[in-house]
Every structure is written in structure tokens, then in C-alpha cells.
Design an enzyme around this catalytic site. Structure first.
Site, PDB file in Angstrom:
ATOM      1  N   CYS A 156       0.806  -1.213   0.000  1.00 41.29           N
ATOM      2  CA  CYS A 156       0.000   0.000   0.000  1.00 41.29           C
ATOM      3  C   CYS A 156       0.843   1.269   0.000  1.00 41.29           C
ATOM      4  O   CYS A 156       0.483   2.257  -0.653  1.00 41.29           O
ATOM      5  CB  CYS A 156      -0.963  -0.013   1.167  1.00 41.29           C
ATOM      6  SG  CYS A 156      -0.169  -0.205   2.774  1.00 41.29           S
ATOM      7  N   ASP A 215      -8.010   5.968  -2.051  1.00 37.48           N
ATOM      8  CA  ASP A 215      -7.173   4.830  -1.651  1.00 37.48           C
ATOM      9  C   ASP A 215      -6.781   4.052  -2.900  1.00 37.48           C
ATOM     10  O   ASP A 215      -7.554   3.239  -3.395  1.00 37.48           O
ATOM     11  CB  ASP A 215      -7.919   3.932  -0.670  1.00 37.48           C
ATOM     12  CG  ASP A 215      -7.012   2.866  -0.095  1.00 37.48           C
ATOM     13  OD1 ASP A 215      -5.863   2.737  -0.558  1.00 37.48           O
ATOM     14  OD2 ASP A 215      -7.455   2.159   0.825  1.00 37.48           O
ATOM     15  N   HIS A 249      -1.881   0.661   7.132  1.00 39.39           N
ATOM     16  CA  HIS A 249      -2.251   0.985   5.762  1.00 39.39           C
ATOM     17  C   HIS A 249      -1.788   2.399   5.437  1.00 39.39           C
ATOM     18  O   HIS A 249      -1.502   3.183   6.347  1.00 39.39           O
ATOM     19  CB  HIS A 249      -3.773   0.869   5.619  1.00 39.39           C
ATOM     20  CG  HIS A 249      -4.251   0.899   4.198  1.00 39.39           C
ATOM     21  ND1 HIS A 249      -3.797   0.013   3.243  1.00 39.39           N
ATOM     22  CD2 HIS A 249      -5.159   1.698   3.582  1.00 39.39           C
ATOM     23  CE1 HIS A 249      -4.387   0.281   2.094  1.00 39.39           C
ATOM     24  NE2 HIS A 249      -5.230   1.301   2.270  1.00 39.39           N
TER      25      HIS A 249
END
Lengths: 303, 664
Positions: B418, B478, B462
Site C-alpha cells: 500500500c 485509496d 495501511h
């Protein structure tokens, strides 16, 4: 009161007036197989007491007047050569009687005193290698005159211990004295008194004393008393184990007279003065007076 | 000639074994923690002493023991490089305890060993306060106390079940005191003593900066980051973004938090309310944050209130005033969307900046999108489409990147976690002229039905991006969802993914045993959470709450300590008196009843005299208080029966009890 003892007691009360408590103690002393020391002035009825007891219980009776020249043989007896048989024959002394009155025991020499006391302790007389048993029952009443101490040999403490009880008779109260003066002669009363117990019954009563129950709690009380006599600091020396046994035995006899089967603290207290009084001396001269000598013991907590 | 030393005490073998076993119990936490060499030495020494005892030989001579001690201490110095500090100190304690065991030559030594055992257990709590250790402590204390009881029993020199039972009873008897002290012992704000620095070295968590690979490190950790309870229902999985450090400064590789001036701090909720413009429904939550040794606090995106002892940055990051070194509980109100009543980032704002040496290919790609799009939103969509349609792979073990990580990632490796996607996406947006920043934090969380809370682990760490849109303010984007949409709904399955590098996700209820395992884990965690909440987090505030709930005024911990002391002194005096009081020797229940009777008589003004027999007492009662005589007579008659008769009737005691009860 015990059915056998009640008539004995009332007969005694009829002869010796106003002395119920002392009579009861004297009877208890006899039943407990102990010996009695009476300490009092002359003429208050010491001889009468001994006489009356002998008559009521049907015991044969001897009186020994102790003097400074009395010898052991005068008490115990003597072997004399008999010309007819060509042998020594023993002539028993006055101690061979069921009830012996040793009058003014403190007038005799220690040697003579101890001859009697040994006979009391052993229940037998040994002379010239022969042992002769004393009669059964064997009960000695010794008297002492506390006031005239000149030329006397007071009993040492160790000898006093041989007596289960010591009593003071004291003067009778007014009513009793009046009755004594007004009534017939005591001597005649005693002479006319028929025995109320036979030897068998007396022996049974003495055996019954040992069967009176003393509970652990009561033994605790006796031990507490003994401990107090030793630790209180009021007495020159504490009570001996023998004194403890004496206390228990006397209390049992006291209970038997009462017609019960177990000892209560009250019984211990009832016989305490008679049993313990002559075994304790105050620690110092200005300590406890004779009247209050036992107060510390009577205040012992009952466990 | 033999020395005239008094003969050594030879403890019975059974006692020695029990002592050794309880020492192992007490020392185990340290034995498992310290270097294996030390533990091995410890065990060898223990076995050696036992062997000596078995052969009936005395403990080794003073010289040998001194030598061994020096060797052991030297070893500790070599292993730790110091004596001071938690680790070497604890190791030293445990080592010297075993040397005392080797020395053991007097009953007093054994006693000392027991105390050392208690102390070792106390020290173990400097390292961990978990429920497991608590349970272990109970077991070990019980064992130690049992041996102690054995030592104090002259009649039974060997440990027996009776000793263990007595020890158990003693410990149970101490529970009320334990509770009392736990509740009332003054709680001092902050740690009682300052732990040495190494106490926090092993703590994991998000840091205030981000480099490629940093977050994927966390993904392997099952450690709990924090737990959250909601006032209402928990938000749907798609909204479970937990906001941590907001990173705006970058050199192209490393991302950092931008500095904030003191004047920009939002220090209270009211203060924040003037700047923020909440939209949507508020979500009220209580977080229990595990210590991470950083200043940031986490909260559901986006926080709009400020807990005590914290402040809010303008980029909506909650900051604690002190590093979080103890577990912390706080409440936050969050809104899914918050407008910031401030103008757009300035022309030279760092959220627009990118490094001068940015890969030209990146710049070209972004500018191409910007030229083709008719709105900023279209640029975002284009970028997400790019990640989705080109051959990008979501993996925990991306290849190492060189000096120009973004360019290499976007055009060559195309494999990343991520943080790679968030960083690349943010830089692409900035290159396309849109203000953007990286937000790190956690995504998701496991709902624990057993305790009705959400548990968020380090593996949920994250990173995502926020882009400034003129009409909407900062909008969360995201990019990871474009490559692996299941990341939002599921948790990463730790362990299996480590070696292969492929990211696998937890799928609920795929297999029965997995489900059972998950349920067990949840129940255990709920239990642990309660333990944390009610035992470990019972701090000054909770104590104050508790006391005020009892109706006690607000007292300081000093006042509380003083009160406790003042209460304790008379209590101890009373206890001492009770133990040393003149004992009633009367074990006979009849006597106790009779004493009760005597006390009641006393109320009537009749006081039994010393030496007064029960019968004389009754006579006196008859004379002075005839009204009492019948009832008193019944008591006394039964008492005499019980005490002096040969065989008192079976029910005599009960009769006495009734008679005493009837006597008022």
C-alpha cells in the site's frame, strides 16, 4: 444426707452441741481414712468428741495422755518374758485400738511423737523384728494446746502433714452452752449410746468414698488451687501433691456424707480450711493473719 | 584437623526438590527471556546442588562459590554490557538466587530463597503485565508459600498436601487485602518509577515517517494496535479508516510529517469546532491504544474532537502531549467527512511540491492525464484506472527500489504494497497539479462479538492518499483499492503470506476450523481486553471515579496514602491485640456458655466474684434478685451437671444452651 450417716450425725449432734460443721468434718476425716488433729483450749470438748465418735460408730477406744516422760513403748506395747511359758509375750500398747485419742501430743518428746506418727502412716507397728498390723479401721485424734507452749515440742511441719485435717472446736454458742449446762452429763449420754454402724458398714462407707466422681473440671480446680498456693507469694511454701490428694479425698468423704456421687467446687471449699490450714504458713510475720490465711485460695477462679 | 564449623543443615531431599521446583516456577519468566547460556548455567547449578545433596555431600566451599559467582556475574556483564537496567538487573537477581540455592546450609537460607522467589515474580512484572503472567504468578506464589509452610512446620519436615492446602487457605485469606489495596492503594499519575530506556525499544507501531517497506514490515505482526468501542453500531468496513500520521513532506523516497507552528494547534474540541465543519453523522468511539512510543494518537477518519492531553493538527492528526508509553484510553468523535474552513493550499504549499529530480516519465504521465482530463476528479479516476488496468501487483515482498523509487515502481517493477501505491499516487497527483498528501494509519479491524468492540492489529496498517478538490476540500483516495479491492473488506492473512509474498486475505467462514479458531481468538482477546480495562488501566482517574462513586471526596493520592496508612495502623494494632490477647483457655463449650450467662448476669447488676462457686452464686441471686433465680437456677443446675457429673446426659449441652438463651 447419706441414709447410713444421717442417724450417726444426729446422735453426735445430740452429744456435742452446736458443732455441726466440726462434727461433719471429723466424720468426713474418718470416712476418708485420715487422721484428725484438734487444736484448742482444754475443756471445749475434744475428749468428748473422740469418745462420742467411738461410741456412735462402735469402735474400741483408747486414750493416751502424752507427757514429756512418755516413751514409745508406752504407746506401742512391750514384750515381757512370761515365766510360765518361758517365752516373751507381746503386750500391745494403747495404739492397738480402732480409735486412739492422743491427748496433748505436743507434750511428748519428738521420739515418742514420731512413734505414733509412724504407726499412723504405716497402719502397722514393727517391734523387735515383728510387724503387727493395727486394727481396721484405725483412726487417731490428736489434740494440741496452742496456748501453753512452755516445755512442749510442737509438731514440725512434716509431721503436721500426716494429719488429713486440723480442726478448731472453739467455744459453743450461748444456746448450746445453756443446753450443755442444763442437760444431763455427756459422759452418761455416751455410755448409753448404742453403736449405730457395724464395722462392715463403716468399711463399706470408707470404700464408697473412693468411688465418688471427681470430674476433669474439678481436678482442674484442685490444680489451680495448688498452683495458686505455690505462686501467690503469700505462703512460705506451696501445697504438696499429698495436700492435693488430701483435699480430693476429704472432699469426696464430704460429698458422701451429703449423699451425692460427684464432687463440686463447693465441697472443695467446704473442706479447704480443715485440710490446708495446718499445711500453710504465712510468708512473713506481718503477712496474712490466721483468720484470713486462706482468702487468696478462696478467691481462685474456678475453671 | 577438621574445622570446628557447626554441622551444616542437611535439608530433607523432598524439601530440597520442592524448593528447587518452586524456584524454577518463580524464575521461569526470566529463564525464558534471558540468553540461553545464562539459563543453561542456572539449570546446571541447580542440578549440581541437587546431586550433591543426593550423595549426602555438603554445599561447596566458599572459594568455589565465590569463583562461580564471579564467573556468572562476568557472563552477565558480557551478555548485557552493563549491570544497570531492567534486563541485566533481572538476570543478576535470578543468577544470584541460584547461587544462594547452591550455598543453602541453614534453614534461614531456605527462607531467604522463598523471599527471593517472591521478589523474582515481582520483577517479572516489569517486563509484562499480561493475564498469562498473572495466572503464572498465582501458581508460583502458591508453590513458594507451600514450601514456606513446610519450612515452618517442625513436625512434618517434608512437603505434604496439608501444607499446600494451608498455603492455599492463607492466599485465599489474603484476597480481601489484595482487593482493598488494589482499589485504595494510591495511584500515582505517570509511571511509579521511570523505567530504563530499553523498556520501549521493542515497541512496534506506525512511525512518523514512511519509506518503501516500512508498513509491509508491520503487516507481519499480529500485535494489537488498539481496540475501539463505539457508542452506536460500528461503521461499515468501507469506512474503517483509522487516521494516523499525515505525511506531506517528501524527497521522493522518504515521506515525513510537516512541522506545525504552535499557533496552529487545535487544543480543545471547542477550538477545533471553530475551524472544522463537520458533515454527516458523528461516530463516538473509545479507543484503547497500546503503547507505541510515538506521539500520534489514532482515531476514525476524521477526528473532530480533542481528548484531554492531546491536540489536533490542522491536517486532522491527533497528537498526544507525551509519548504513548503506557496503554491509553481516550474518547473521540469522528465524522466521515469534515470540511476545513480554510482556503485551498497556497501556490507554494508543500502539498503541491515534488522533488526536482522526479523521474521525467512520471511527470510526463501525470501531465498527459491532466491535459486529457476536464476536471481534477477525472485525473484521479484516470490514475486509479491506470493502476487497475496496467499489470500492477499487490504484494508484501516487493523488489528493492533504487534511487528513483517512484519511477522504478511505476514503470519497471510494478509490484508493491500500500505504501508504494499511496506514495506513487500522491506524487502523480502533485505532478498533475493537484495538492495531495499521504495518510498513514490502519484500515479495517476485526469485530469482536464477544466483547462488542473492534480490534485493530499492526497487520492492519495501511497508507492512502488525500487530494484537495476545490469544492470538497481534502478527499480520501485509496489507490490500493484499485489493485486489490478485497483489502477493504478483508484482513490480510498473516504468516502464509510471508514467504510467498503474495497477499492473502482472511475470508470469513471458509473452513470450519478456521472459524472456530477465529472465534476462540476473539473470546480470548475480549477477556484480555477486560483485564486491560479493569486491572491494568486502573489508574488515578479510575480510582478517583471509584472513590467518588463510594461517596468519598476528591482526594489526592498523597491524601489517600496517608488515609490508608492511618487506617492501617489501628487495624494492625487491633490485629496484634487479637492475636496476642489473653486466650480464653476454655475449650469446653459449657464454660463458654456459662461465661455468656455471667455476662448477662452482669447486666442485671450481679457480678460473679472470683472463687465464687456456681452454687454460691445462685444463693446470692436468690437473696438479691429472687425474680432471676428460677432461670438462673436452670442454667446453674445444667452447668454443674455438665461439668461435674460422671456421665452427663447426651442433651445436657443443648439444654444448657437453651437455658442460657432463655436467660435475659
Amino acid at each position: 444426707m447419706h441414709p447410713f450417716i444421717a442417724p450417726v450425725f444426729s446422735a453426735l449432734n445430740g452429744i456435742i452441741l452446736g458443732k455441726e460443721q466440726s462434727l461433719r468434718l471429723a466424720l468426713a476425716c474418718l470416712l476418708a481414712r485420715g487422721h484428725l488433729l484438734v487444736e484448742d483450749l482444754p475443756g471445749v470438748g475434744k475428749t468428748t468428741l473422740a469418745h462420742a465418735l467411738a461410741a456412735v460408730l462402735g469402735l474400741d477406744y483408747q486414750r493416751i495422755q502424752f507427757t514429756s516422760d512418755l516413751l514409745p513403748a508406752d504407746i506401742l506395747g512391750i514384750s515381757i518374758f512370761d515365766r510360765e511359758s518361758g517365752r516373751f509375750r507381746f503386750h500391745p500398747g494403747p495404739v492397738f485400738a480402732q480409735l486412739v485419742l492422743a491427748d496433748e501430743i505436743n507434750r511428748a518428746t519428738p521420739k515418742t511423737q514420731s512413734a505414733l506418727l509412724e504407726a499412723m502412716e504405716e497402719g502397722q507397728v514393727t517391734l523387735e523384728g515383728t510387724t503387727r498390723a493395727l486394727p481396721e479401721p484405725f483412726f487417731v485424734i490428736a489434740t494440741q494446746n496452742p496456748t501453753y507452749q512452755i516445755g512442749t515440742f510442737p509438731l514440725p511441719e512434716s509431721q503436721l502433714d500426716r494429719f488429713l485435717m486440723r480442726l478448731h472446736l472453739g467455744y459453743p454458742d450461748t444456746a448450746a452452752e445453756r443446753e450443755l449446762l442444763a442437760g444431763v452429763s455427756r459422759r452418761e449420754l455416751i455410755r448409753d449410746q448404742a453403736p449405730l454402724l457395724d464395722p462392715q458398714q463403716l468399711a463399706e462407707l470408707q470404700a464408697a468414698v473412693a468411688r465418688i466422681h471427681a470430674s476433669p473440671a474439678l481436678l482442674d480446680y484442685i490444680q489451680a488451687l495448688l498452683a495458686a498456693s505455690r505462686d501467690s507469694g503469700h505462703y512460705r511454701s506451696g501445697l504438696s501433691p499429698r495436700a492435693g490428694l488430701a483435699l480430693l479425698q476429704a472432699a469426696r468423704a464430704w460429698v458422701l456424707i451429703d449423699g451425692r456421687d460427684h464432687v463440686l467446687p463447693d465441697d472443695i471449699q467446704a473442706v479447704l480450711a480443715a485440710v490446708v490450714g495446718h499445711r500453710l504458713q504465712p510468708r512473713d510475720a506481718d503477712g496474712l493473719a490466721p483468720e484470713t490465711l486462706l482468702e487468696p485460695l478462696l478467691a481462685v477462679e474456678i475453671p | 584437623m577438621a574445622t570446628a564449623r557447626p554441622a551444616d543443615w542437611q535439608p530433607p531431599r523432598g524439601l530440597l526438590l520442592a524448593l528447587a521446583a518452586s524456584l524454577i516456577l518463580a524464575g521461569l519468566p526470566q529463564l525464558l527471556r534471558q540468553p540461553a547460556v545464562l539459563t543453561l548455567l542456572w539449570l546446571v547449578l541447580l542440578g549440581w546442588r541437587l546431586a550433591l545433596a543426593w550423595q549426602g555431600r555438603p554445599s561447596p566451599s566458599t572459594w568455589l562459590r565465590l569463583l562461580l559467582t564471579a564467573a556468572g556475574v562476568g557472563l552477565i556483564l558480557v551478555e548485557y554490557g552493563a549491570f544497570f537496567g531492567r534486563e541485566p538487573g533481572s538476570a543478576l537477581l535470578v543468577f544470584l538466587s541460584i547461587m544462594k540455592f547452591v550455598e543453602l546450609r541453614r534453614p534461614r537460607d531456605a527462607q531467604l530463597l522463598i523471599f527471593l522467589g517472591y521478589f523474582m515474580l515481582g520483577v517479572a512484572f516489569l517486563f509484562s503485565q499480561s493475564l498469562w503472567l498473572g495466572a503464572w504468578l498465582v501458581l508460583a506464589v502458591w508453590a513458594l508459600t507451600s514450601v514456606w509452610v513446610t519450612l515452618s512446620d517442625p513436625r512434618r519436615p517434608l512437603p505434604t498436601r496439608r501444607h499446600a492446602r494451608l498455603a492455599g487457605r492463607l492466599l485465599l485469606g489474603a484476597v480481601p487485602l489484595l482487593l482493598l489495596l488494589f482499589l485504595l492503594f494510591p495511584r500515582i499519575p505517570g509511571p511509579l518509577w521511570s523505567l530504563p530506556g530499553d523498556a520501549h525499544s521493542g515497541v512496534t507501531g506506525l512511525s512518523d515517517s514512511m519509506e518503501p517497506g516500512r508498513i509491509s514490515e508491520l503487516a507481519g505482526s499480529e500485535a494489537v494496535a488498539f481496540r475501539v468501542q463505539f457508542d452506536g453500531p460500528p461503521p461499515p468496513p468501507a469506512q474503517r479508516y483509522w487516521r494516523g500520521p499525515v505525511l506531506a513532506l517528501t524527497d521522493g523516497r522518504r515521506w515525513e510529517v510537516r512541522p506545525v507552528r504552535a499557533g496552529q494547534r487545535l487544543t480543545s474540541t471547542a477550538h477545533a469546532g471553530r475551524v472544522l465543519e463537520p458533515r454527516g453523522e458523528p461516530v463516538r468511539q473509545t479507543l484503547t491504544l497500546e503503547p507505541h512510543n510515538q506521539v500520534h494518537l489514532l482515531a476514525l477518519d476524521r477526528p473532530a474532537s480533542v481528548p484531554d492531553g492531546a491536540w489536533l493538527r490542522p491536517d486532522l492528526q491527533l497528537i498526544s502531549e507525551a509519548r504513548v508509553r503506557l496503554r491509553q484510553r481516550y474518547q473521540v468523535v469522528s465524522y466521515p467527512r469534515v470540511g476545513v474552513a480554510a482556503s485551498a493550499p497556497g501556490r507554494r504549499d508543500i502539498t503541491r511540491g515534488y522533488p526536482a529530480d522526479l523521474d521525467p516519465r512520471v511527470l510526463a504521465l501525470a501531465r498527459g492525464w491532466r491535459a486529457a482530463a476536464d476536471s481534477p476528479q477525472a485525473v484521479i479516476d484516470q490514475a486509479l484506472r491506470h493502476f487497475n488496468q496496467e499489470n500492477f501487483i499487490y504484494t508484501l515482498t516487493p523488489p528493492r527500489l533504487g534511487a528513483n523509487p517512484v519511477g522504478e515502481f511505476l514503470f519497471e517493477t510494478r509490484r508493491g504494497f500500500c505504501e508504494h501505491y499511496a506514495a506513487a499516487f500522491t506524487l502523480l497527483m502533485r505532478a498533475a497539479g493537484l495538492p495531495a498528501r499521504v495518510v498513514t494509519g490502519y484500515l479495517g479491524g476485526e469485530y469482536n462479538a464477544a466483547g462488542d468492540y473492534l480490534i485493530v492489529r499492526q497487520s492492519d496498517a495501511h497508507a492512502w492518499a488525500e487530494v484537495w478538490l476545490a469544492e470538497e476540500g481534502w478527499v480520501r483516495v485509496d489507490p490500493t483499492t484499485a489493485i486489490a479491492p478485497e483489502r477493504i473488506e478483508s484482513r490480510i492473512e498473516v504468516g502464509a503470506s510471508r514467504d510467498s509474498g503474495a497477499v492473502r486475505f482472511w475470508a470469513d467462514g471458509t473452513r470450519g476450523w478456521q472459524r472456530a479458531l477465529q472465534q476462540m481468538r476473539q473470546t480470548w482477546d475480549a477477556f484480555n481486553h477486560r483485564w486491560n480495562q479493569w486491572v491494568l488501566d486502573y489508574g488515578p482517574e479510575r480510582q478517583r471515579d471509584f472513590l467518588s462513586a463510594l461517596g468519598l471526596p476528591d482526594v489526592s493520592w498523597r491524601g489517600l496514602g496517608l488515609t490508608l496508612l492511618l487506617l492501617l495502623i489501628p487495624l494492625l494494632a487491633l490485629l496484634a491485640w487479637w492475636i496476642l490477647r489473653p486466650r480464653e483457655t476454655a475449650r469446653d463449650p459449657a464454660v463458654r456458655l456459662y461465661r455468656t450467662f455471667c455476662r448477662r448476669l452482669h447486666r442485671h447488676g450481679i457480678r460473679p466474684q472470683p472463687g465464687e462457686t456456681p452454687r454460691q452464686l445462685l444463693l446470692r441471686i436468690r437473696q438479691t434478685r429472687p425474680a432471676l433465680a428460677p432461670a438462673a437456677g436452670r442454667v446453674i443446675q445444667r452447668y454443674q451437671l455438665l461439668r461435674y457429673r460422671r456421665r452427663p446426659p447426651r442433651d445436657a449441652l443443648e439444654a444448657l444452651r437453651r437455658a442460657v438463651r432463655a436467660f435475659r
